[in-house]
Design a protein around this motif. Structure first.
Motif, short mmCIF file in Angstrom:
data_model
loop_
_atom_site.label_atom_id
_atom_site.label_comp_id
_atom_site.label_asym_id
_atom_site.label_seq_id
_atom_site.Cartn_x
_atom_site.Cartn_y
_atom_site.Cartn_z
N SER A 233 38.16 41.97 40.94
CA SER A 233 38.47 42.77 39.76
C SER A 233 39.94 43.19 39.77
O SER A 233 40.62 43.14 38.74
N GLU B 5 42.13 40.21 38.87
CA GLU B 5 42.02 39.89 37.46
C GLU B 5 42.84 40.86 36.62
O GLU B 5 43.54 40.45 35.69
N GLN B 6 42.77 42.16 36.93
CA GLN B 6 43.57 43.14 36.19
C GLN B 6 45.06 42.91 36.41
O GLN B 6 45.86 43.03 35.49
N LYS B 7 45.44 42.59 37.64
CA LYS B 7 46.85 42.35 37.94
C LYS B 7 47.38 41.17 37.13
O LYS B 7 48.48 41.24 36.57
N CYS C 117 41.29 41.26 24.60
CA CYS C 117 40.33 42.05 25.37
C CYS C 117 39.14 41.16 25.72
O CYS C 117 38.60 40.48 24.84
N THR D 8 39.07 47.93 26.85
CA THR D 8 40.02 47.76 27.94
C THR D 8 40.99 48.93 27.87
O THR D 8 41.59 49.18 26.84
N ILE E 129 43.71 50.35 30.65
CA ILE E 129 44.34 50.35 31.97
C ILE E 129 45.52 51.32 31.92
O ILE E 129 46.51 51.08 31.24
#
Length: 75
Positions: free
Chosen positions: A16, A19-21, A35, A65, A67
């Protein structure tokens, strides 16, 4: 005493995070990123001068989403 196996949790967390990075990198490059939940374009909100309470980050209009990024305005 039995040992607890956290390997599955650690693997999911690492996946996770990566993936976010990658998503953040694509947005910073200026690419249009959708998104994964609602397929709307993600937008980046930058810090605003003289507004300490403004939250900077990447999000979609619906909020699926969201962040939050720790960013500072450098003058």
């Amino acid at each position: 005493m039995a040992k607890i196996d956290f390997s599955v949790i650690n693997d999911n967390t690492a996946k996770s995070f990566n993936e976010q990075k990658q998503l953040i990198k694509r947005v910073f490059k200026g690419n249009t990123v959708l998104c994964p939940t609602c397929n709307q374009a993600l937008v980046m909100k930058l810090p605003v001068k003289d507004q300490q309470e403004s939250v900077s980050g990447i999000r979609c209009k619906k909020g699926c989403t969201d962040i939050e990024l720790d960013m500072a305005l450098i003058l």
